[in-house]
Write a protein that holds these residues in place. Structure first.
Motif, PDB file in Angstrom:
ATOM      1  N   GLU A 136      -8.044  -6.855 -25.486  1.00  9.49           N
ATOM      2  CA  GLU A 136      -7.237  -6.205 -24.447  1.00  9.49           C
ATOM      3  C   GLU A 136      -5.774  -6.654 -24.549  1.00  9.49           C
ATOM      4  O   GLU A 136      -4.853  -5.851 -24.390  1.00  9.49           O
ATOM      5  CB  GLU A 136      -7.796  -6.527 -23.058  1.00  9.49           C
ATOM      6  CG  GLU A 136      -9.110  -5.836 -22.717  1.00  9.49           C
ATOM      7  CD  GLU A 136     -10.279  -6.395 -23.509  1.00  9.49           C
ATOM      8  OE1 GLU A 136     -10.200  -7.567 -23.966  1.00  9.49           O
ATOM      9  OE2 GLU A 136     -11.273  -5.662 -23.696  1.00  9.49           O
TER      10      GLU A 136
ATOM     11  N   ARG B  68      -4.199  -4.761 -27.391  1.00 16.22           N
ATOM     12  CA  ARG B  68      -3.898  -3.365 -27.054  1.00 16.22           C
ATOM     13  C   ARG B  68      -2.663  -3.276 -26.146  1.00 16.22           C
ATOM     14  O   ARG B  68      -1.873  -2.347 -26.266  1.00 16.22           O
ATOM     15  CB  ARG B  68      -5.105  -2.711 -26.387  1.00 16.22           C
ATOM     16  CG  ARG B  68      -6.288  -2.511 -27.338  1.00 16.22           C
ATOM     17  CD  ARG B  68      -7.315  -1.563 -26.749  1.00 16.22           C
ATOM     18  NE  ARG B  68      -8.508  -1.461 -27.567  1.00 16.22           N
ATOM     19  CZ  ARG B  68      -8.622  -0.720 -28.667  1.00 16.22           C
ATOM     20  NH1 ARG B  68      -7.582  -0.030 -29.106  1.00 16.22           N
ATOM     21  NH2 ARG B  68      -9.760  -0.681 -29.328  1.00 16.22           N
ATOM     22  N   GLU B  69      -2.518  -4.237 -25.240  1.00 19.25           N
ATOM     23  CA  GLU B  69      -1.322  -4.245 -24.390  1.00 19.25           C
ATOM     24  C   GLU B  69      -0.063  -4.487 -25.211  1.00 19.25           C
ATOM     25  O   GLU B  69       1.000  -3.921 -24.948  1.00 19.25           O
ATOM     26  CB  GLU B  69      -1.450  -5.318 -23.312  1.00 19.25           C
ATOM     27  CG  GLU B  69      -2.527  -5.025 -22.278  1.00 19.25           C
ATOM     28  CD  GLU B  69      -2.724  -6.186 -21.327  1.00 19.25           C
ATOM     29  OE1 GLU B  69      -1.993  -7.201 -21.469  1.00 19.25           O
ATOM     30  OE2 GLU B  69      -3.610  -6.102 -20.454  1.00 19.25           O
TER      31      GLU B  69
END
Length: 607
Positions: free
Chosen positions: A554, A557-558
């Protein structure tokens, strides 16, 4: 239907059981990463002599021997299809020595071990000794892939198995025909003359049949969809006809027929051979289960100390002596000779041919013929299990095993191919870039990447590209049809899940869609060659990022909202993937992704 009073199965049920158990055992072996031959042996013994659930002689009856005969004929025809003489001429000198010198030496030494150690009658010994030339290509290939040997010993073992497969059966035919002639009262010279005439006739019939099939196919006298059925019928007809004219010569005729077709350069040859390979898997499974279920446990007990001594002598004396004598005087290092000499797994073809000739020896009054099948099963099981556990450690001990992780073979030179190859090198994943255009390999050569100029599907690539060092293929050229051809052709070798290609143009349109059996898997965002090349021109980069407890998928992806995944490295193994593929993003996994130019610096970026 079953017969309750006797416990017998109907022939239909028995045949269905044989198919389900044989193919099921092979599938289970694939799932468990075990040698299929061991599971087939165990399954056959359980349903046969252990439980009595299926007794082939009771449930199938008189068609057992004809079934085995026809199956062996088709198996040997397929073996003949693998004997491309052009490739053999280009093979290393060691391979030729193992075939030309090793086959007769191995026959003689094996027959001697059977006669003096196992205590077989001379007739049974020379017949089974010929069969023992076979080392099992279907067994050696997965062992080589898992052990990942150095190129030369791997090539010697693989080619020896391919070529000696039909040679062992022909040696058995020769020996059995001699035994038949000799027992009919002919003198030695008379037996040899009649035998030579029979072999010349069988070879001529097989050659003529192969030539006629080639001419019919080449002149389009047979439609494409009928080629395989016509081929099957031709094999059966030639086998039966030649056997009728000259007893026991049908196997030689169909092997010669396969040899002629294999060297005819038929345009549809690859498809024919692949279908024959699939049929051979079914036949081999069936014959193996049939013979194992027919086994008498008492015959296994009769092997006793002689059987054990025989196995030890074959594995540790006969096989090494055969290889060392064959390679005597060559430039091949002794440690490579020793590795090849201590590696000789036997396969299902040996059992199938042994079962056929064992029964026929008993039929002509050679009582020791009934001992051949138990010895064959014992030899196959022992060698497969032994080499399955010892080949990799032995190769490492001799310094003949690759310590690299399974690599990536990239077909098609481009900016993206070069960038992906450099990234693979940076994370210590073996890589090779191939292309049919010398100019397109220019960037890969400048980057110092291993490369191969030529068609990866050509015969030359079998020598120039060591496929065993690679676990995945990316068909990434600018030519969509060629990518599909490469992916389709290499899928049986690598496994369809390990073969990827750029998305074809207009692939999403129904009129341009291909069957699921063609092509490879897409990766990344399903980008095509033009898309990837455009991104590289715009300055996008390939990066490897290691995940941790603090830096998760995550977080990545950020940090890279426009980037997309094309693969990952997990447990030392690289895996291409789609951006939306599901996987467990555990700490330690390295993500391989395309990211826009000048991405924000982040913890974990290594490339």
């Amino acid at each position: 239907m079953s017969t309750a009073a006797t416990g017998a199965l109907s022939p239909e049920v028995a045949l269905a059981m044989i198919g389900v158990i044989g193919v099921g055992a092979q599938w289970l072996a694939w799932r468990l990463r075990m040698p299929a031959i061991v599971l087939m042996l165990v399954a056959g013994l359980i349903v046969g002599p252990v439980t009595g659930l299926m007794v082939p002689s009771r449930d199938i009856g008189a068609i057992v021997e004809p079934m085995i005969s026809i199956a062996v004929a088709i198996i040997l025809f397929e073996g003949g299809l693998t004997l491309n003489l052009h490739r053999l001429r280009d093979a290393a000198d060691g391979v030729k020595r193992l075939v030309i010198v090793g086959a007769p030496v191995g026959w003689f030494l094996s027959a001697a071990a059977l006669y003096f150690v196992a205590g077989l009658d001379w007739a049974a010994a020379i017949v089974f000794g010929g069969i023992m030339i076979v080392t099992g290509p279907t067994v050696i290939a997965p062992l080589l892939r898992s052990a990942r040997l150095s190129r030369r010993p791997a090539m010697m073992l693989q080619w020896e198995a391919i070529v000696n497969d039909p040679l062992g059966a022909m040696a058995a035919v020769l020996a059995f025909s001699f035994v038949v002639e000799f027992r009919q009262g002919l003198d030695f010279d008379g037996s040899l003359i009649r035998l030579a005439l029979a072999f010349v006739l069988a070879g001529a019939v097989g050659w003529l049949a192969g030539w006629l099939v080639v001419q019919a196919f080449r002149r389009a006298l047979v439609p494409e969809y009928m080629k395989v059925p016509v081929l099957f019928v031709a094999v059966l007809a030639i086998f039966v006809l030649t056997d009728f004219i000259t007893h026991e010569s049908g196997l030689l005729a169909v092997t010669m027929m396969g040899l002629v077709i294999a060297n005819s350069d038929l345009p549809s040859f690859i498809e024919l051979r692949r279908f024959k390979e699939h049929a051979t898997i079914l036949l081999v499974s069936g014959v193996f289960i049939l013979l194992a279920a027919s086994m008498d446990l008492g015959s296994l007990q009769l092997l006793g100390w002689q059987g054990i001594a025989f196995l030890l002598v074959v594995i540790f004396v006969v096989r090494p002596a055969t290889v060392l004598l064959s390679l005597l005087g060559t430039a091949i290092p002794f440690r490579e000779q020793l590795l090849v000499g201590l590696t000789g797994p036997r396969g299902v073809v040996l059992v199938a041919v042994a079962g056929l000739f064992g029964e026929r020896l008993v039929g002509i009054g050679v009582e020791d013929g009934h001992r051949i099948v138990p010895l064959a099963f014992a030899l196959v099981a022992t060698t497969v299990i032994l080499h399955g556990f010892t080949l990799a450690p032995l190769a490492r001990a001799l310094g003949l095993a690759s310590t690299d992780t399974p690599g990536l073979l990239i077909v098609g030179g481009s900016r993206f191919s070069t960038a992906l190859g450099k990234l693979c090198q940076s994370i210590e994943v073996p890589v090779m870039v191939t292309d049919r255009n010398f100019y397109r390999l220019r960037e890969a050569r400048k980057a110092g990447l291993p490369n191969y100029y030529g068609d990866v599907l050509s015969e030359g690539a079998e020598v120039g590209v060591d496929l065993m060092n690679y676990g995945m293929v990316l068909a990434g050229s600018e030519n969509d049809p060629y990518n599909t051809l490469v992916a389709t052709d290499l899928a049986p070798e690598f496994g369809r899940d390990n073969v990827f290609q750029f998305q074809r143009e207009k692939e999403h349109l129904a009129r341009h869609a291909l069957p699921a059996t063609l092509g490879g898997r897409s990766f990344g965002r399903g980008a095509g060659f033009v898309d990837m090349d455009r991104l590289m021109v715009e300055g996008w980069e390939l990066r490897a990022t290691r995940l941790s407890e603090e830096f998760t998928l995550e977080n990545w992806r950020e940090m890279h909202p426009e980037g997309f995944l094309i693969g990952r490295v997990e447990n030392g193994r690289m895996r291409l993937m789609r951006d939306d593929a599901e996987f467990t993003p555990a700490p330690g996994v390295q993500l391989i992704a395309m990211v826009p130019p000048e991405p924000e610096a982040g913890a974990g970026d290594v490339g």
